[in-house]
Scaffold this active site. Structure first.
Site, PDB file in Angstrom:
ATOM      1  N   ASN A 171      20.491  19.034  38.716  1.00 38.98           N
ATOM      2  CA  ASN A 171      20.357  18.188  37.516  1.00 38.98           C
ATOM      3  C   ASN A 171      19.811  16.783  37.776  1.00 38.98           C
ATOM      4  O   ASN A 171      19.220  16.183  36.897  1.00 38.98           O
ATOM      5  CB  ASN A 171      21.663  18.149  36.706  1.00 38.98           C
ATOM      6  CG  ASN A 171      22.842  17.668  37.503  1.00 38.98           C
ATOM      7  OD1 ASN A 171      22.778  17.545  38.724  1.00 38.98           O
ATOM      8  ND2 ASN A 171      23.934  17.396  36.833  1.00 38.98           N
ATOM      9  N   TYR A 172      20.018  16.282  38.998  1.00 41.32           N
ATOM     10  CA  TYR A 172      19.402  15.002  39.394  1.00 41.32           C
ATOM     11  C   TYR A 172      18.844  15.177  40.808  1.00 41.32           C
ATOM     12  O   TYR A 172      19.353  14.570  41.762  1.00 41.32           O
ATOM     13  CB  TYR A 172      20.428  13.855  39.347  1.00 41.32           C
ATOM     14  CG  TYR A 172      20.863  13.504  37.944  1.00 41.32           C
ATOM     15  CD1 TYR A 172      20.160  12.561  37.193  1.00 41.32           C
ATOM     16  CD2 TYR A 172      21.957  14.125  37.358  1.00 41.32           C
ATOM     17  CE1 TYR A 172      20.547  12.256  35.890  1.00 41.32           C
ATOM     18  CE2 TYR A 172      22.352  13.831  36.056  1.00 41.32           C
ATOM     19  CZ  TYR A 172      21.643  12.891  35.335  1.00 41.32           C
ATOM     20  OH  TYR A 172      22.028  12.584  34.051  1.00 41.32           O
ATOM     21  N   ASP A 232      24.508  28.493  54.395  1.00 43.10           N
ATOM     22  CA  ASP A 232      25.573  28.601  55.403  1.00 43.10           C
ATOM     23  C   ASP A 232      25.066  28.189  56.776  1.00 43.10           C
ATOM     24  O   ASP A 232      25.775  27.537  57.539  1.00 43.10           O
ATOM     25  CB  ASP A 232      26.105  30.047  55.474  1.00 43.10           C
ATOM     26  CG  ASP A 232      27.019  30.352  54.292  1.00 43.10           C
ATOM     27  OD1 ASP A 232      27.293  29.418  53.500  1.00 43.10           O
ATOM     28  OD2 ASP A 232      27.445  31.513  54.156  1.00 43.10           O
ATOM     29  N   THR A 250      30.349  25.805  44.943  1.00 44.27           N
ATOM     30  CA  THR A 250      29.778  26.037  46.276  1.00 44.27           C
ATOM     31  C   THR A 250      30.374  25.020  47.262  1.00 44.27           C
ATOM     32  O   THR A 250      30.615  25.349  48.426  1.00 44.27           O
ATOM     33  CB  THR A 250      28.244  25.795  46.237  1.00 44.27           C
ATOM     34  OG1 THR A 250      27.736  26.351  45.044  1.00 44.27           O
ATOM     35  CG2 THR A 250      27.534  26.370  47.430  1.00 44.27           C
ATOM     36  N   GLU A 266      30.942  15.939  45.864  1.00 46.90           N
ATOM     37  CA  GLU A 266      31.030  15.579  44.446  1.00 46.90           C
ATOM     38  C   GLU A 266      30.783  16.860  43.670  1.00 46.90           C
ATOM     39  O   GLU A 266      29.662  17.368  43.646  1.00 46.90           O
ATOM     40  CB  GLU A 266      29.987  14.512  44.095  1.00 46.90           C
ATOM     41  CG  GLU A 266      30.325  13.141  44.643  1.00 46.90           C
ATOM     42  CD  GLU A 266      31.608  12.520  44.084  1.00 46.90           C
ATOM     43  OE1 GLU A 266      32.110  12.996  43.051  1.00 46.90           O
ATOM     44  OE2 GLU A 266      32.118  11.572  44.699  1.00 46.90           O
ATOM     45  N   CYS A 300      27.249  16.152  35.361  1.00 48.40           N
ATOM     46  CA  CYS A 300      28.602  16.293  35.913  1.00 48.40           C
ATOM     47  C   CYS A 300      29.579  15.508  35.065  1.00 48.40           C
ATOM     48  O   CYS A 300      30.707  15.939  34.840  1.00 48.40           O
ATOM     49  CB  CYS A 300      28.635  15.827  37.359  1.00 48.40           C
ATOM     50  SG  CYS A 300      27.988  14.173  37.587  1.00 48.40           S
TER      51      CYS A 300
HETATM   52  P1  NAP Z   1      25.314  24.508  42.860  1.00 53.14           P
HETATM   53  O1  NAP Z   1      24.959  25.844  42.392  1.00 53.14           O
HETATM   54  O2  NAP Z   1      26.651  24.310  43.529  1.00 53.14           O
HETATM   55  O3  NAP Z   1      24.142  24.046  43.853  1.00 53.14           O
HETATM   56  C1  NAP Z   1      24.158  22.787  44.458  1.00 53.14           C
HETATM   57  C2  NAP Z   1      23.332  22.835  45.713  1.00 53.14           C
HETATM   58  O4  NAP Z   1      23.928  23.710  46.669  1.00 53.14           O
HETATM   59  C3  NAP Z   1      21.909  23.351  45.511  1.00 53.14           C
HETATM   60  O5  NAP Z   1      21.046  22.595  46.328  1.00 53.14           O
HETATM   61  C4  NAP Z   1      22.000  24.775  46.026  1.00 53.14           C
HETATM   62  O6  NAP Z   1      20.762  25.289  46.460  1.00 53.14           O
HETATM   63  C5  NAP Z   1      22.942  24.592  47.185  1.00 53.14           C
HETATM   64  N1  NAP Z   1      23.606  25.798  47.678  1.00 53.14           N
HETATM   65  C6  NAP Z   1      23.805  26.980  47.057  1.00 53.14           C
HETATM   66  N2  NAP Z   1      24.495  27.821  47.869  1.00 53.14           N
HETATM   67  C7  NAP Z   1      24.729  27.142  49.020  1.00 53.14           C
HETATM   68  C8  NAP Z   1      25.403  27.459  50.226  1.00 53.14           C
HETATM   69  N3  NAP Z   1      25.977  28.634  50.444  1.00 53.14           N
HETATM   70  N4  NAP Z   1      25.457  26.525  51.179  1.00 53.14           N
HETATM   71  C9  NAP Z   1      24.897  25.312  51.004  1.00 53.14           C
HETATM   72  N5  NAP Z   1      24.249  24.952  49.876  1.00 53.14           N
HETATM   73  C10 NAP Z   1      24.180  25.865  48.896  1.00 53.14           C
HETATM   74  O7  NAP Z   1      25.275  23.445  41.675  1.00 53.14           O
HETATM   75  P2  NAP Z   1      24.118  23.248  40.588  1.00 53.14           P
HETATM   76  O8  NAP Z   1      24.117  24.410  39.669  1.00 53.14           O
HETATM   77  O9  NAP Z   1      22.856  22.848  41.257  1.00 53.14           O
HETATM   78  O10 NAP Z   1      24.670  21.961  39.819  1.00 53.14           O
HETATM   79  C11 NAP Z   1      25.609  22.043  38.811  1.00 53.14           C
HETATM   80  C12 NAP Z   1      26.995  21.679  39.303  1.00 53.14           C
HETATM   81  O11 NAP Z   1      26.939  20.438  39.997  1.00 53.14           O
HETATM   82  C13 NAP Z   1      27.976  21.474  38.185  1.00 53.14           C
HETATM   83  O12 NAP Z   1      29.203  22.062  38.528  1.00 53.14           O
HETATM   84  C14 NAP Z   1      28.111  19.962  38.100  1.00 53.14           C
HETATM   85  O13 NAP Z   1      29.305  19.522  37.533  1.00 53.14           O
HETATM   86  C15 NAP Z   1      27.971  19.590  39.526  1.00 53.14           C
HETATM   87  N6  NAP Z   1      27.569  18.198  39.668  1.00 53.14           N
HETATM   88  C16 NAP Z   1      28.476  17.306  40.144  1.00 53.14           C
HETATM   89  C17 NAP Z   1      28.138  15.973  40.259  1.00 53.14           C
HETATM   90  C18 NAP Z   1      29.126  14.992  40.793  1.00 53.14           C
HETATM   91  O14 NAP Z   1      28.693  13.955  41.272  1.00 53.14           O
HETATM   92  N7  NAP Z   1      30.421  15.250  40.750  1.00 53.14           N
HETATM   93  C19 NAP Z   1      26.854  15.540  39.907  1.00 53.14           C
HETATM   94  C20 NAP Z   1      25.954  16.469  39.408  1.00 53.14           C
HETATM   95  C21 NAP Z   1      26.326  17.800  39.304  1.00 53.14           C
HETATM   96  P3  NAP Z   1      19.958  26.372  45.549  1.00 53.14           P
HETATM   97  O15 NAP Z   1      19.511  25.626  44.347  1.00 53.14           O
HETATM   98  O16 NAP Z   1      18.846  26.780  46.436  1.00 53.14           O
HETATM   99  O17 NAP Z   1      20.916  27.466  45.235  1.00 53.14           O
END
Ligand code: NAP
Length: 498
Positions: A171-172, A232, A250, A266, A300
């Site tokens: 998202n960012y 991983d 994740t 985060e 988020c």
């Molecule tokens: P996500 O599915 O957890 O993916 C985040 C990152 O992890 C991506 O770069 C993804 O790569 C990578 N990834 C996936 N599987 C992995 C693994 N096994 N090992 C290491 N990295 C791996 O999250 P998203 O859908 O991109 O984002 C949405 C989530 O982020 C929401 O839950 C939101 O609340 C959270 N978020 C939190 C914050 C905060 O600061 N608290 C800010 C923004 C968003 P791929 O894209 O290649 O799968």
């Protein structure tokens, strides 16, 4: 105006596929494979990135280790100077980077530009903050601890950790990458970036701005590929000395697998908006719409559940509905307020939450409407705790309203969540606001405004499943360092005289 992959960015593209960045060069992967990035609006492949191999990750880690040793010996002011340069180049090239954000993650055009500009500002601020906080250490003297004379002087300062692995979410993809890159580099670390697949091309353009600024070879690298395939291998790699991750569940899995390295996590949130009877109802409604529906709820810190006193609920719901009909729904290129959600599977997940709420009797304030990945904004009233949407994070433009009869009920719902990122409370009574803020088990509480991560130098952290550690520029720099002490032992005590 330069387009993505053209002009100074031409070298990052290899035919149809964007290159990855290693050892100061743009390269094609030996895998011969690529990963498709599907445009959320057209649902067609927009870009392709390299599917990097494990061997390529090993090489990147080796280069990062070597480059870090030389970087740690580079004067702090020079590190800051390069970061300022990168920030200026990033801002200069905001248009092609924003174009990628529009095509890869359907970010509304204006917001896409803001993300890049905000990222440049973040990098500059990080350089300045680094100069301030890393330019100081501590001198401790031994005679303050019982049993000691003043014969030991302890000099402590902050040292880098080594190789930082940064993994931001979709998202960012630019802003949440630089919020890790800046602190890591100013503190003397090297950095390996694994961008999200949706957002990878925007991230590669951003990395090229650092390349153009002239950082040493191998200090920054960017490996692409699906997280599920190389994730991983990266997070469990013995060459990694720190992991800074932002994303969903994740992160919980990563924290269980990672070795003995500092983690900055985060993760998700279910930010509650608690509105009391004495609140300014127009302010509440405006913040519910802004907080819940900006970037189609894919933030988020979006408001993800409204907990509202029954006595004001009808009035607020009415005001929110009046604003929702005015939101522009459509493609990001048109600067619509509501744009398609990032993937078809996200849209399906959101629909699942909506249908569950429907079966269990929630009131739909608008008709549920979806075309492809585009979901029209929807407020769900009279949501009850037995509905999934009361607890789960939709990450889309649908928002549940739970009517409460006491403040305690609202606090109880907020604290029963497994998340604890942010929350907000609306009241004109500051004393009540403070008591409620203290009672809410979340990393931040906003009084009379929707949750927000920025300004980027504010501390930002989640409790419970929402994260480990704290971000915000100062905290991130500190997190990416360790304390080193040198103790001078005098043969006899010496007391400094005035
Ligand atoms: P996500 O599915 O957890 O993916 C985040 C990152 O992890 C991506 O770069 C993804 O790569 C990578 N990834 C996936 N599987 C992995 C693994 N096994 N090992 C290491 N990295 C791996 O999250 P998203 O859908 O991109 O984002 C949405 C989530 O982020 C929401 O839950 C939101 O609340 C959270 N978020 C939190 C914050 C905060 O600061 N608290 C800010 C923004 C968003 P791929 O894209 O290649 O799968």
């Amino acid at each position: 105006m330069a387009l993505a992959g053209t002009g100074v960015f031409a070298e990052i593209l290899d035919g149809e596929v964007y290159r990855y960045y290693a050892d100061g060069e743009w390269r094609a992967s030996a895998s011969g494979k690529s990963v498709a990035i599907v445009n959320p609006t057209t649902r067609k492949t927009q870009y392709r990135v390299q599917a990097c191999t494990q061997e390529e990750v090993n090489k990147v880690m080796d280069a990062a280790k070597v480059a870090q040793k030389a970087w740690a010996r580079t004067p702090l002011w020079k590190r800051a100077e390069l970061l300022h340069k990168a920030a200026a180049i990033l801002k200069e090239h905001k248009a092609p980077i924003a174009e990628c954000l529009v095509k890869e993650i359907a970010k509304p055009a204006k917001d896409a530009v803001s993300e890049v500009v905000r990222s440049g500002d973040l990098v500059s601020y990080t350089a300045e903050e680094g100069v301030r906080i890393l330019g100081e250490g501590k001198l401790l003297v031994s005679d303050s601890f019982p049993g000691n004379e003043r014969n030991k002087y302890c000099l402590s300062s902050k040292i880098p950790l080594g190789v930082v692995l940064a993994i931001p979410p979709f998202n960012y993809p630019v802003n949440l990458a630089v919020s890790k890159i800046g602190p890591a580099l100013i503190a003397g670390n090297s950095l390996v970036l694994k961008p999200p697949t949706q957002g990878a091309v925007a991230a590669l353009h951003m990395v090229h701005c650092f390349h153009l600024a002239g950082f040493p070879k191998g200090l920054i690298s960017c490996v692409t590929g699906k997280g599920s395939e190389i994730g991983d291998f990266l997070t469990m790699h013995p060459g990694v000395n720190c992991i800074s991750f932002t994303g969903g569940d994740t992160g919980i899995a990563i924290s269980k697998k990672a070795g003995m390295v500092p983690l900055q996590m985060e993760l998700g949130g279910k930010d509650a908006c608690i509105a009391l009877e004495d609140a300014d109802l127009d302010l509440v409604a405006a913040n519910i719409v802004k907080g819940g529906f900006s970037y189609s709820g894919q933030r988020c810190t979006a408001v993800k559940v409204v907990l509202i006193m029954e006595s004001i609920a009808d009035a607020v719901v009415q005001k929110v509905n009046a604003k929702l009909v005015k939101l522009k729904v459509g493609p990001p290129e048109d600067d619509s307020d509501i744009t398609p959600v990032v993937t078809e599977s996200s849209a399906n997940f959101i629909e699942g939450l909506v249908m569950d709420a429907k079966e269990k009797g929630a009131t739909f304030c608008q008709e549920y409407r979806r075309e492809g990945n585009l979901i029209w904004p929807l407020l769900l009233d009279h949501v009850r705790p037995d509905m999934r949407i009361a607890w789960e994070e939709p990450f889309g433009p649908v928002l549940p309203v739970i009517r409460i009869n006491s403040v305690e009920e609202g606090i109880h719902h907020c604290n029963a969540s497994n998340f604890g990122l942010q929350g907000c409370v609306f009241t004109r009574d500051i004393n009540k606001a403070i008591l409620i803020s203290d009672a809410m088990e979340t990393g931040t509480v906003q009084i009379n405004s929707a949750p927000a991560r920025g300004p980027d130098h504010f501390p930002f952290q989640g409790l419970k499943d929402s994260g480990i550690g704290s971000q915000g520029i100062t905290n991130s720099i500190n997190m990416m360092t360790k304390v080193k002490s040198t103790v001078i032992n005098l043969p006899s005590p010496s007391y400094t005289m005035g």
